[in-house]
Design a protein around this motif. Structure first.
Motif, PDB file in Angstrom:
ATOM      1  N   GLY A 315       0.840  -1.133  -0.003  1.00 17.20           N
ATOM      2  CA  GLY A 315       0.024  -0.106   0.097  1.00 17.20           C
ATOM      3  C   GLY A 315       0.787   1.229  -0.077  1.00 17.20           C
ATOM      4  O   GLY A 315       0.562   2.306  -0.579  1.00 17.20           O
ATOM      5  N   HIS A 316       2.161   1.138   0.638  1.00 11.47           N
ATOM      6  CA  HIS A 316       2.975   2.317   0.801  1.00 11.47           C
ATOM      7  C   HIS A 316       3.350   2.940  -0.597  1.00 11.47           C
ATOM      8  O   HIS A 316       3.595   4.206  -0.732  1.00 11.47           O
ATOM      9  CB  HIS A 316       4.185   2.124   1.541  1.00 11.47           C
ATOM     10  N   ARG A 317       3.355   1.974  -1.466  1.00  6.47           N
ATOM     11  CA  ARG A 317       3.835   2.404  -3.024  1.00  6.47           C
ATOM     12  C   ARG A 317       3.256   3.432  -3.495  1.00  6.47           C
ATOM     13  O   ARG A 317       3.771   4.408  -4.141  1.00  6.47           O
ATOM     14  CB  ARG A 317       3.660   1.036  -3.730  1.00  6.47           C
ATOM     15  N   GLN A 389      -7.316   9.116  17.091  1.00  9.99           N
ATOM     16  CA  GLN A 389      -6.765   9.957  18.039  1.00  9.99           C
ATOM     17  C   GLN A 389      -5.356   9.328  18.440  1.00  9.99           C
ATOM     18  O   GLN A 389      -4.481  10.166  18.570  1.00  9.99           O
ATOM     19  CB  GLN A 389      -7.467   9.952  19.305  1.00  9.99           C
ATOM     20  N   ARG A 390      -4.934   8.358  18.368  1.00  8.28           N
ATOM     21  CA  ARG A 390      -3.753   7.592  18.608  1.00  8.28           C
ATOM     22  C   ARG A 390      -3.083   6.974  17.380  1.00  8.28           C
ATOM     23  O   ARG A 390      -2.016   6.235  17.541  1.00  8.28           O
ATOM     24  CB  ARG A 390      -3.763   6.407  19.560  1.00  8.28           C
ATOM     25  N   ALA A 391      -3.502   7.413  16.275  1.00  2.60           N
ATOM     26  CA  ALA A 391      -2.867   7.147  15.049  1.00  2.60           C
ATOM     27  C   ALA A 391      -1.684   8.268  14.528  1.00  2.60           C
ATOM     28  O   ALA A 391      -1.994   9.298  15.118  1.00  2.60           O
ATOM     29  CB  ALA A 391      -3.713   6.904  13.918  1.00  2.60           C
ATOM     30  N   THR A 392      -0.850   7.983  13.764  1.00  4.25           N
ATOM     31  CA  THR A 392       0.208   8.728  12.963  1.00  4.25           C
ATOM     32  C   THR A 392      -0.465   9.343  11.777  1.00  4.25           C
ATOM     33  O   THR A 392      -0.578   8.495  10.723  1.00  4.25           O
ATOM     34  CB  THR A 392       1.283   8.160  13.013  1.00  4.25           C
ATOM     35  N   GLU A 393      -0.494  10.479  11.427  1.00  6.11           N
ATOM     36  CA  GLU A 393      -1.025  11.102  10.288  1.00  6.11           C
ATOM     37  C   GLU A 393       0.374  11.046   9.187  1.00  6.11           C
ATOM     38  O   GLU A 393       1.403  11.727   9.867  1.00  6.11           O
ATOM     39  CB  GLU A 393      -1.786  12.328  10.186  1.00  6.11           C
ATOM     40  N   ILE A 394       0.099  10.731   8.130  1.00  2.00           N
ATOM     41  CA  ILE A 394       1.440  10.630   7.236  1.00  2.00           C
ATOM     42  C   ILE A 394       1.746  12.125   6.450  1.00  2.00           C
ATOM     43  O   ILE A 394       0.694  12.571   6.093  1.00  2.00           O
ATOM     44  CB  ILE A 394       1.368   9.714   6.189  1.00  2.00           C
ATOM     45  N   TRP A 399       7.415  11.619   4.065  1.00  2.00           N
ATOM     46  CA  TRP A 399       7.232  10.532   3.410  1.00  2.00           C
ATOM     47  C   TRP A 399       8.102  10.581   2.052  1.00  2.00           C
ATOM     48  O   TRP A 399       8.685   9.488   1.827  1.00  2.00           O
ATOM     49  CB  TRP A 399       5.774  10.325   2.967  1.00  2.00           C
ATOM     50  N   THR A 400       8.360  11.732   1.505  1.00  2.00           N
ATOM     51  CA  THR A 400       9.208  11.432   0.279  1.00  2.00           C
ATOM     52  C   THR A 400      10.751  11.285   0.910  1.00  2.00           C
ATOM     53  O   THR A 400      11.390  11.058   0.006  1.00  2.00           O
ATOM     54  CB  THR A 400       8.883  12.783  -0.341  1.00  2.00           C
TER      55      THR A 400
END
Length: 420
Positions: A315-317, A389-394, A399-400
């Motif tokens: 998915g990261h691709r 609330q406990r997640a990390t927003e990319i 990211w680049t």
């Protein structure tokens, strides 16, 4: 003719057979372009028709999270009077497996007709004691697509549905599997977070039909009568249709449902999914939605929270392309988020067994409920808000700059995305 000739001939035959099998299983993907300005709340008959279903009014849905799902499910199974139909992908030996087997066996001993359909691949770790408990009590236990020559062309096709239908009057649909990871309340890395729904009302007949499809395919048995398809009165206000059909030479219903909904959003698209690997056409649909002013957010596990980090790397691709288009991506590192939920414009929801990837959209047997009900959408959005609330927003800039090794794993994993 020497050995090299025969080796070449056999290799050619093997290649030809592979192409034939691939061609036979291939589905055409829909073009994600809908020329329509009507809101999704007005298009439920269109969505149900496109996905070969019928929208049914008068239903009630209760959201069940994490381990509480099994508390309610087993209590309801224990009250069954006529039939219990149980279908799932993953069943592993353990405490939960014993609990489920004991309850099913108890109803079978009481004269209830209990039919259990398990995917042969996902449930290969079913405990021998659990199987014996059910079969000796009179449960009919069948496996979907056993590894035999007869099933050679469909060995990668898995029954990924999670369905329970009790007396033809109530049903459970969602993402929960029968392993001890689904116990508890997702309080740590060992306990999975998930969401399913308890359904009452006329749409239960459609869910029963989904169970019947694979049961009839594996056993040849058709079941009829009031014990399985009773007359059902309205139980609530939700308008629901069920997507599960896989027509020949066309995209499966779950793929059309999810992709068409992206094109109809006018306010927001919130997705919770453990395996998020959108194809090019879906990525473009997300970008077009953002251009329309739609708030697009996706919540998924991180590689550290996932049970299959390769899927997250695949998915990261395409994360960079999604981020540049304005999609907001969030990764949850604390445990596996397994819920398969999409809400549109605070009023429409899709919930079921379907992942947002090619395996679910093109290969697996899946089921999704499409629901027009503001209350349900609000409840599912609240689940999103709880975990985000406990997640990390990319962050796009960070990211680049991720390392070359990370990028290599992303691209390598994506090559296998069809079979992950």
């Amino acid at each position: 003719m020497g050995p090299s000739f025969w080796i070449g001939l056999l290799a050619g035959i093997a290649l030809l057979l592979a192409v034939v099998l691939w061609s036979a299983r291939r589905h055409r993907s829909p073009r994600l372009k809908l020329d329509c300005d009507a809101p999704i709340r007005e298009l439920v008959p269109s969505l149900s028709g496109l996905t070969l279903g019928t929208a049914v009014p008068g239903n009630a849905l209760e959201v069940l999270q994490n381990g509480r799902y099994f508390d309610v499910l087993l209590e309801r199974i224990a009250q069954a009077r006529h039939t219990v139909h149980f279908e799932t992908f993953l069943w592993k030996q353990g405490e939960l497996g014993r609990r489920v087997a004991d309850v099913l066996a108890g109803r079978a001993r009481a004269g209830v007709k209990v039919r259990v359909m398990l995917d042969a691949t996902g449930s290969r770790q079913l405990g021998k004691d659990e199987r014996c408990t059910m079969e000796e009590a009179g449960c009919r236990l069948k496996f979907f697509h056993r590894r035999t020559v007869y099933n050679l062309g469909v060995l990668t096709d898995r029954d990924h549905r999670k369905i329970v239908v009790i007396d033809g009057r109530e049903a459970f649909v969602g993402g929960h599997c029968v392993t001890d990871d689904w116990l508890g309340d997702a309080e740590d890395h060992r306990h999975t977070a998930d969401v399913s729904v308890h359904v009452r009302g006329p749409v239960v007949h459609s869910i029963q039909a989904a169970f019947s499809e694979n049961w009839a395919g594996e056993t040849g048995e058709l079941f009829v009568g009031d014990e399985v398809f009773p007359r059902l009165e309205p139980a609530g206000d939700a308008l629901v249709h069920v997507a599960f059909v896989k027509p020949e030479n066309s995209a499966p219903a779950v793929k059309i449902l999810h992709h068409a909904a992206l094109c109809l959003a006018r306010e927001r698209i919130w997705i919770q999914n453990p395996y998020f690997i959108p194809k090019t056409e879906a990525i473009q649909a997300f970008a077009e939605a953002v251009k329309r002013g739609v708030d697009v957010r996706v919540l998924m596990p991180s590689t550290g929270g996932s049970d299959n980090p390769m899927v997250q790397h695949a998915g990261h691709r395409d994360f960079e392309q999604l981020l540049r288009s304005g999609v907001r991506l969030f990764e949850y590192p604390h445990t596996l988020l397994h819920q398969k939920v999409m809400t549109i414009d605070r009023c429409w929801s899709a919930i079921g067994s379907t992942n947002f990837d090619d395996r679910s959209f093109d290969t697996n047997d899946e089921i999704s409920l499409a629901v027009l009900d503001e209350r349900l959408a609000q409840q599912l959005d609240a689940v999103f808000e709880h975990y985000v609330q406990r997640a990390t927003e990319i962050d796009l800039e960070k990211w680049t700059r991720r390392g070359a090794w990370h990028k290599l794993k992303d691209n390598a994993a994506y090559l296998l995305n069809d079979v992950l």
